[in-house]
Each structure stands twice: as C-alpha cells, then as structure tokens.
Design a protein around this motif. Structure first.
Motif, mmCIF file in Angstrom:
data_model
loop_
_atom_site.group_PDB
_atom_site.id
_atom_site.type_symbol
_atom_site.label_atom_id
_atom_site.label_comp_id
_atom_site.label_asym_id
_atom_site.label_seq_id
_atom_site.Cartn_x
_atom_site.Cartn_y
_atom_site.Cartn_z
ATOM 1 N N TYR A 87 0.845 -1.198 0.000
ATOM 2 C CA TYR A 87 0.000 0.000 0.000
ATOM 3 C C TYR A 87 0.882 1.250 0.000
ATOM 4 O O TYR A 87 0.612 2.214 -0.732
ATOM 5 C CB TYR A 87 -0.903 0.020 1.232
ATOM 6 C CG TYR A 87 -2.083 -0.923 1.181
ATOM 7 C CD1 TYR A 87 -3.363 -0.462 0.893
ATOM 8 C CD2 TYR A 87 -1.917 -2.275 1.451
ATOM 9 C CE1 TYR A 87 -4.456 -1.321 0.881
ATOM 10 C CE2 TYR A 87 -3.000 -3.147 1.435
ATOM 11 C CZ TYR A 87 -4.266 -2.667 1.145
ATOM 12 O OH TYR A 87 -5.337 -3.529 1.127
ATOM 13 N N LEU A 88 1.924 1.234 0.831
ATOM 14 C CA LEU A 88 2.836 2.370 0.892
ATOM 15 C C LEU A 88 3.646 2.493 -0.388
ATOM 16 O O LEU A 88 3.880 3.604 -0.891
ATOM 17 C CB LEU A 88 3.780 2.214 2.090
ATOM 18 C CG LEU A 88 3.128 2.269 3.474
ATOM 19 C CD1 LEU A 88 4.165 1.955 4.552
ATOM 20 C CD2 LEU A 88 2.493 3.625 3.729
ATOM 21 N N ALA A 89 4.067 1.358 -0.931
ATOM 22 C CA ALA A 89 4.892 1.371 -2.139
ATOM 23 C C ALA A 89 4.124 1.907 -3.345
ATOM 24 O O ALA A 89 4.710 2.552 -4.230
ATOM 25 C CB ALA A 89 5.414 -0.032 -2.425
ATOM 26 N N ASP A 90 2.834 1.641 -3.398
ATOM 27 C CA ASP A 90 2.026 2.061 -4.542
ATOM 28 C C ASP A 90 1.586 3.517 -4.450
ATOM 29 O O ASP A 90 1.060 4.071 -5.425
ATOM 30 C CB ASP A 90 0.784 1.163 -4.663
ATOM 31 C CG ASP A 90 1.130 -0.253 -5.095
ATOM 32 O OD1 ASP A 90 2.246 -0.460 -5.610
ATOM 33 O OD2 ASP A 90 0.293 -1.152 -4.899
ATOM 34 N N ALA A 91 1.754 4.128 -3.277
ATOM 35 C CA ALA A 91 1.356 5.533 -3.102
ATOM 36 C C ALA A 91 2.548 6.429 -3.394
ATOM 37 O O ALA A 91 3.685 6.086 -3.078
ATOM 38 C CB ALA A 91 0.844 5.767 -1.689
ATOM 39 N N GLY A 92 2.283 7.585 -3.976
ATOM 40 C CA GLY A 92 3.385 8.456 -4.372
ATOM 41 C C GLY A 92 3.799 9.456 -3.314
ATOM 42 O O GLY A 92 4.867 9.354 -2.717
ATOM 43 N N THR A 93 2.951 10.420 -3.033
ATOM 44 C CA THR A 93 3.283 11.500 -2.111
ATOM 45 C C THR A 93 3.138 11.049 -0.663
ATOM 46 O O THR A 93 2.538 10.012 -0.361
ATOM 47 C CB THR A 93 2.350 12.693 -2.342
ATOM 48 O OG1 THR A 93 1.003 12.287 -2.044
ATOM 49 C CG2 THR A 93 2.431 13.162 -3.792
ATOM 50 N N ALA A 94 3.673 11.854 0.239
ATOM 51 C CA ALA A 94 3.520 11.566 1.665
ATOM 52 C C ALA A 94 2.046 11.557 2.049
ATOM 53 O O ALA A 94 1.603 10.715 2.837
ATOM 54 C CB ALA A 94 4.282 12.598 2.491
ATOM 55 N N ARG A 95 1.292 12.486 1.510
ATOM 56 C CA ARG A 95 -0.155 12.532 1.789
ATOM 57 C C ARG A 95 -0.815 11.228 1.354
ATOM 58 O O ARG A 95 -1.631 10.654 2.093
ATOM 59 C CB ARG A 95 -0.789 13.718 1.069
ATOM 60 C CG ARG A 95 -2.306 13.782 1.164
ATOM 61 C CD ARG A 95 -2.852 14.973 0.365
ATOM 62 N NE ARG A 95 -4.313 14.969 0.332
ATOM 63 C CZ ARG A 95 -5.035 14.239 -0.508
ATOM 64 N NH1 ARG A 95 -4.429 13.454 -1.405
ATOM 65 N NH2 ARG A 95 -6.362 14.298 -0.484
ATOM 66 N N ALA A 96 -0.483 10.763 0.157
ATOM 67 C CA ALA A 96 -1.069 9.521 -0.351
ATOM 68 C C ALA A 96 -0.652 8.325 0.498
ATOM 69 O O ALA A 96 -1.444 7.408 0.730
ATOM 70 C CB ALA A 96 -0.663 9.310 -1.811
ATOM 71 N N ARG A 97 0.589 8.328 0.985
ATOM 72 C CA ARG A 97 1.052 7.206 1.809
ATOM 73 C C ARG A 97 0.348 7.193 3.168
ATOM 74 O O ARG A 97 0.026 6.130 3.695
ATOM 75 C CB ARG A 97 2.571 7.269 1.979
ATOM 76 C CG ARG A 97 3.328 7.014 0.689
ATOM 77 C CD ARG A 97 4.774 6.654 0.927
ATOM 78 N NE ARG A 97 5.553 7.716 1.535
ATOM 79 C CZ ARG A 97 6.099 8.730 0.869
ATOM 80 N NH1 ARG A 97 5.938 8.827 -0.452
ATOM 81 N NH2 ARG A 97 6.808 9.650 1.494
#
Length: 209
Positions: A87-97
């Motif tokens: 989930y973290l790897a697939d998110a780009g920005t800090a907000r998305a993570r």
C-alpha cells in the motif's frame, strides 16, 4: 540460548524462537484462539489439542505460554507490516502514503480483525511492563507513531510531531470503533478526517506549532 531461539526482530526486543512445522501449527492455533477468545481464557491444553501436538511438544518448542503470546503478537505485527508495505509502495506523495495506511487498516480490519486491533485487545489483558509481550504491544504502536510522524514531516516539517500524533489518534480510534461495532465505516471516517487534516496542514492552517 538454544538452537530453537533467536533474538527479537527489533533491537532490544523480546526473545523469539525459530519455527519448526510443529511450532508453526501450535502458533497458528494459539493465534486463532487468543484472538477469538482472549489470552487469559485460552490454556495450553486447548492450544495443543487444536494444533494436534502434545502439551510436552508445545512446552519443548515455546517453553511457556508467555512465549506463545509473544510469538502470537509478534507474528501479527510482522504480517501487518508485510500487508501494509505494498500500500505504501504504490502511493506516491507523503499525503497519499498516509491515507494508504488507513486504506490498508480498513482492508486488514475487514478481513483479519473482526474483533478489533489485536494489540489493543492484548493490552487490555497484559498491562504489566514486565510481561515479555508488553514490549511487542507497545513496540508496534511506537512503530506506527513513527511512521505517521515521518510521513507528516514531509507535509509540515515544523509541526510533524503534532500532526503525527493526531493522525495516530485518528487511526487508533478508527480501529477501536471498528472492533466495538458501534457504527459502520469507522476506519473510513477516520480516513476522511485525516484527509481533511492533511489538507489543512498542507495549506499551513494547522499543526504548525
């Protein structure tokens, strides 16, 4: 230290054991029973019977029920971190993570935590810091706080500690409310509140303190 023992996953963490097939069966049975019925309510006789091993084998592998509890909680933590990683790897920005953490928690809770967070549940039964499992419980929550704080630092460097703690409160509150089943969609509501908080933080309207 016997050949079946190993150090904890974290520096200074509790002692862990190397899993044999028999130990794995016992741990799987213990984990299911501990989560469904509570740690204090489950004895080693029931665990041995459910796992299809003798009580002697269980003690030979783990040494004590306390060590079984350590392994149960540490195993839950390891599986959660592995579940969260993509989930973290697939998110780009800090907000998305940050929001991905809430997404992962919702999916984990729906599929693996119908009775709420295993660490929170365990802490209700294990509040003595001397108990070897206590460090696993608090260590898991400390790790989550550090994760939120590290990600918050990319959004609000000067207010990272406050933002991280607030995100942690939203996250943990969502998990507890999910376990209590007082209202539906608790983790999703916590995510929506987190998203609003992050929007304000990015605009410099809050947490810069």
């Amino acid at each position: 230290m016997s050949e079946q023992e190993k150090g904890g996953g974290e520096p200074g963490g509790p002692r862990r054991i190397v899993m044999t097939p028999g130990a794995r069966r016992a741990l799987d049975a213990a984990g299911r029973l501990f989560y469904e019925r509570g740690i204090h309510a489950v004895g080693v006789d029931l665990i041995a019977a459910e796992a299809g091993v003798t009580k002697k084998t269980l003690y030979d592998r783990f040494g004590s029920k306390e060590q079984l509890v350590v392994e149960y909680l540490a195993d839950r933590d390891e599986r959660w971190r592995a579940f969260l990683a993509p989930y973290l790897a697939d998110a780009g920005t800090a907000r998305a993570r940050i929001l991905a953490v809430f997404d992962a928690s919702r999916d984990w809770a729906e599929g693996r935590s119908s009775k709420g967070c295993s660490m929170v549940n365990a802490h209700a039964e294990i509040s003595d810091p001397v108990h070897p499992a206590y460090a696993v419980i608090t260590g898991q929550k400390t790790w989550m706080l550090a994760l939120f704080t590290d990600l918050a630092r990319e959004i609000a460097p000067r207010g990272a500690q406050h933002l991280g703690r607030t995100l942690m409160l939203l996250h943990e509150g969502g998990l507890v409310a999910h376990g209590l089943r007082i209202f539906p969609g608790a983790v999703d509501q916590a995510r929506a509140d987190a998203e609003e908080l992050l929007r304000a933080a990015a605009a410099g309207d809050s947490v810069d303190r």
